[in-house]
Design an enzyme around this catalytic site. Structure first.
Site, PDB file in Angstrom:
ATOM      1  N   SER A   1      38.517  35.863  32.247  1.00  0.00           N
ATOM      2  CA  SER A   1      39.453  36.979  32.330  1.00  0.00           C
ATOM      3  C   SER A   1      40.918  36.571  32.207  1.00  0.00           C
ATOM      4  CB  SER A   1      39.195  37.731  33.637  1.00  0.00           C
ATOM      5  OG  SER A   1      39.955  38.891  33.660  1.00  0.00           O
ATOM      6  N   HIS A   2      41.688  36.790  33.259  1.00  0.00           N
ATOM      7  CA  HIS A   2      43.130  36.547  33.214  1.00  0.00           C
ATOM      8  C   HIS A   2      43.481  35.091  33.504  1.00  0.00           C
ATOM      9  CE1 HIS A   2      41.737  37.336  37.199  1.00  0.00           C
ATOM     10  NE2 HIS A   2      42.797  36.751  37.690  1.00  0.00           N
TER      11      HIS A   2
ATOM     12  N   ASP B   1      44.360  42.054  29.361  1.00  0.00           N
ATOM     13  CA  ASP B   1      44.169  40.661  29.766  1.00  0.00           C
ATOM     14  C   ASP B   1      43.232  39.884  28.845  1.00  0.00           C
ATOM     15  OD1 ASP B   1      41.813  41.910  30.519  1.00  0.00           O
ATOM     16  OD2 ASP B   1      41.521  40.650  32.277  1.00  0.00           O
TER      17      ASP B   1
ATOM     18  N   ASP C   1      39.694  43.867  29.904  1.00  0.00           N
ATOM     19  CA  ASP C   1      39.325  44.918  30.854  1.00  0.00           C
ATOM     20  C   ASP C   1      40.483  45.381  31.729  1.00  0.00           C
ATOM     21  OD1 ASP C   1      39.360  42.579  32.306  1.00  0.00           O
ATOM     22  OD2 ASP C   1      37.365  42.829  33.190  1.00  0.00           O
ATOM     23  N   ARG C   2      41.599  44.661  31.709  1.00  0.00           N
ATOM     24  CA  ARG C   2      42.749  45.099  32.516  1.00  0.00           C
ATOM     25  C   ARG C   2      43.777  45.807  31.662  1.00  0.00           C
ATOM     26  NH1 ARG C   2      44.137  40.806  37.231  1.00  0.00           N
ATOM     27  NH2 ARG C   2      41.981  40.339  37.776  1.00  0.00           N
TER      28      ARG C   2
ATOM     29  N   ASP D   1      40.084  39.175  28.670  1.00  0.00           N
ATOM     30  CA  ASP D   1      38.819  39.758  28.203  1.00  0.00           C
ATOM     31  C   ASP D   1      38.903  41.260  27.966  1.00  0.00           C
ATOM     32  OD1 ASP D   1      39.098  40.063  30.980  1.00  0.00           O
ATOM     33  OD2 ASP D   1      36.947  40.290  31.265  1.00  0.00           O
TER      34      ASP D   1
HETATM   35  C1  VG1 Z   1      40.468  39.839  41.059  1.00  0.00           C
HETATM   36  C2  VG1 Z   1      40.964  41.225  41.396  1.00  0.00           C
HETATM   37  C3  VG1 Z   1      39.812  42.212  41.396  1.00  0.00           C
HETATM   38  C4  VG1 Z   1      39.104  42.156  40.033  1.00  0.00           C
HETATM   39  C5  VG1 Z   1      38.691  40.727  39.730  1.00  0.00           C
HETATM   40  C6  VG1 Z   1      38.099  40.582  38.347  1.00  0.00           C
HETATM   41  O1  VG1 Z   1      39.543  39.428  42.044  1.00  0.00           O
HETATM   42  O2  VG1 Z   1      41.621  41.239  42.639  1.00  0.00           O
HETATM   43  O3  VG1 Z   1      40.305  43.496  41.676  1.00  0.00           O
HETATM   44  O4  VG1 Z   1      37.981  42.985  40.031  1.00  0.00           O
HETATM   45  O5  VG1 Z   1      39.818  39.862  39.804  1.00  0.00           O
HETATM   46  O6  VG1 Z   1      38.983  41.028  37.375  1.00  0.00           O
HETATM   47  P1  VG1 Z   1      39.943  38.448  43.251  1.00  0.00           P
HETATM   48  O7  VG1 Z   1      38.675  38.225  44.000  1.00  0.00           O
HETATM   49  O8  VG1 Z   1      40.531  37.233  42.635  1.00  0.00           O
HETATM   50  O9  VG1 Z   1      40.975  39.177  44.044  1.00  0.00           O
HETATM   51  V1  VG1 Z   1      38.968  40.332  35.843  1.00  0.00           V
HETATM   52  O10 VG1 Z   1      39.907  41.194  34.835  1.00  0.00           O
HETATM   53  O11 VG1 Z   1      39.709  38.884  36.303  1.00  0.00           O
HETATM   54  O12 VG1 Z   1      37.420  40.071  35.455  1.00  0.00           O
HETATM   55 CO    CO Z   2      39.627  40.734  32.929  1.00  0.00          CO
END
Ligand code: VG1
Ligand code: CO
Length: 543
Positions: A113-114, A277, A281-282, A279
């Site tokens: 992801s990010h 982001d 999704d954000r 992937d």
């Molecule tokens: C973070 C965010 C959460 C989101 C997750 C995956 O998780 O806070 O809201 O669903 O990333 O997003 P954490 O446990 O680090 O707070 V993505 O776009 O990184 O798949």
């Molecule tokens: Co993401």
């Protein structure tokens, strides 16, 4: 093509977090590491043999190698048909769309992801189930348990497939179809929105910048915004996906989407700005000189949903993750619909969406989505905003002012303290957990505590229980502080501290969020002893 069974021994720590298993690329490059986890998934998915499986990822470094490995293993494990995005690419929401559309048993999505990419960055893998959504905790717990007992994995001895050519081929007994990663998704988007109204908006001279951050949404945004909706060429910036995202964090927030923020807050700013982001999704939403907090974005979209064709009959209900501000709760109350509060992570929305209890949901972490897929969806959120702006004929600033004038304003902020030693983070949380029961009714920095507890969740659809999902302190004036440890980081622990402050209708709506939240932020740091436990006097990222 010789099927082979390879002996293996377990690796420690293959426990999926908030969104799959995320580790440094170097960890994933160890022989058998990926194979072990993939076989653990395959061993736990009922009905895999003879089924269709979707495979794709965000295109980061190691994506292509991993896709080849997973294809071989899928064939050896009896998968009948694999559907792969060209080049091994599928954005997370597109993967969810393809799983649903093609009746697959699920999909393997490769993404961190990010998190930064490249040889020294991060990699990740997760499994999405037949509904297109992230595997629920019951499944991820089973994958982890299996990973601790694994003794062998199955694969094929075969050369790499050509993933850059569309069309069908075979791998052992498995049919492989390489698809255009954008087509199914773009078609779905066209079915949800008033494309003609958005096209007209662009034709009228409305200017937008979409920052794909060198990540997976570039081709999706270019196809949909520029080709199908007629936005001028150049609307999409950083639109070529790179394996290392150009060395940046593909994280759409004020700290990391620098170029976009400069444009929207600079001279001759366009009307609308957005980013997504790694992937896809954000999403981050900006207007000319305005930042829309993700929590507010969810509330505004809920309040204006009926202007969009997909929701013209009204919303069934909405949901937000616990740390997300309660701005959307106020909209739900006014609309007379249910509002659910779930733990952090998209997997918790799945049952509610499947049961039709909600059709719009979101997280403070720049995640917004709906019932069209079972993932948060960056470009969808951008199109939803465009559709609302086109229908309402207002600027982003006007729409926000109208919203706050009707519901009051919820100032929102989050501070992240990254890569702190795990023991220090655990000690901080343990101590705070002990403090909470005595807080109700006391005065903290001039605010009276209304309630303080540790969030736990019982899924109203399947009854499953999730404990220890964050510590929260609510005040009588409607403000709130939340603490939790991240489940997506790859080094040490990340402490997230979330604050919100409510200003009712007629209250002070014109402050800068960091200014409005400073007293709460100071209080939050003091209450948890952040300096004492971690030595940190300021957060690494403030959004
Ligand atoms: C973070 C965010 C959460 C989101 C997750 C995956 O998780 O806070 O809201 O669903 O990333 O997003 P954490 O446990 O680090 O707070 V993505 O776009 O990184 O798949
Ligand atoms: Co993401």
């Amino acid at each position: 093509m010789v099927p082979v069974t390879c002996p293996t021994t377990p690796f420690d720590g293959q426990k999926p977090g908030t969104s799959g298993l995320r580790k440094a690329v170097k960890v994933f490059e160890q022989p058998r590491y990926l194979e072990n986890f993939v076989q653990s998934i395959f061993d736990c998915v009922d009905g895999l043999s003879g089924a269709t499986l979707v495979i794709g990822g965000d295109g980061r470094y190691h994506n292509r190698t991993a896709v080849q490995t997973i294809l071989r293993m899928a064939a050896a494990n009896g998968v009948a048909r694999a559907v792969v995005g060209r080049g091994g690419i599928l954005s997370t929401p597109a993967a969810s769309c393809v799983i649903r559309k093609r009746g697959a048993i699920g999909g393997v999505i490769l993404s961190a992801s990010h998190n930064p990419g490249g040889p020294d960055g991060d990699f990740g893998i997760k499994f999405n189930a037949a509904n297109g959504g992230p595997a629920p905790e019951s499944m991820t717990d089973a994958f982890f348990a299996r990973s601790k007992a694994i003794t062998e994995y199955k694969t094929l001895e075969s050369p790499d497939l050509d993933l850059d050519r569309l069309g069908g081929t075979a791998l052992g007994g498995m049919a492989v179809e390489v698809i255009d990663p954008v087509a199914d998704y773009a078609e779905l988007m066209e079915s949800l929105f008033d494309m003609a109204a958005i096209r007209k908006l662009f034709a009228s001279g409305f200017r937008m910048v979409f920052d794909a951050m060198h990540a997976v949404t570039g081709p999706y945004a270019t196809e949909i915004l520029e080709r199908r909706l007629g936005a001028p060429a150049g609307t999409v910036i950083n639109g070529t996906p790179l394996e290392d995202f150009g060395g940046h964090h593909p994280d759409p927030n004020l700290a990391h989407a620098e170029e976009l923020v400069e444009r929207l807050f600079g001279p001759d700013a366009p009307d609308f700005g957005a980013a997504s982001d790694g992937d896809g999704d954000r999403n981050m939403i900006l207007g000319r000189n305005v930042f829309v907090s993700p929590s507010d974005s969810l509330a505004v979209l809920a309040a204006n949903a009926t202007h969009v064709p997909a929701f013209k009959g009204g919303l069934a209900g909405v949901a937000r993750s616990m740390p997300t501000s309660r701005a959307v709760d106020r909209v739900a109350a006014k609309l007379g619909i249910s509002c659910y509060e779930t733990p952090t992570g998209w997997k918790f929305f799945g049952t509610l969406l499947d049961a039709g209890r909600i059709n719009l949901c979101g997280e403070e972490s720049f995640g917004t989505g709906a019932d069209h897929v079972r993932e948060k969806d960056g470009l969808w959120a951008v199109l939803m905003w465009l559709n609302v702006l086109a229908a309402r004929g207002l600027s982003v600033a006007e729409l926000m002012a109208e919203h706050w004038g009707t519901y009051g304003r919820t100032y929102y902020g989050r501070h992240d303290y990254e890569a702190i030693p795990q023991e220090a983070a655990d000690a901080l949380i343990a101590e705070l957990r002990g403090t909470l029961p005595g807080l109700a009714g006391t005065d903290l920095g001039g605010r009276t505590v209304a309630a303080a507890d540790e969030f736990a969740y019982t899924d109203p659809v399947d009854g499953s229980r999730s404990e220890r999902q964050g510590l929260r302190v609510g005040f009588e004036d409607g403000s709130r502080i939340v603490y939790r440890l991240s489940g997506t980081g790859t080094s040490g622990a990340t402490l997230r501290v979330y604050f919100e402050r409510y200003e009712p209708v007629g209250g002070e709506h014109g402050l800068d969020a960091p200014v409005a939240l400073k007293p709460l932020a100071d209080l939050a740091a003091e209450l948890a002893g952040i300096v004492r436990h971690t030595g940190r006097t300021k957060p690494d990222v403030a959004t």
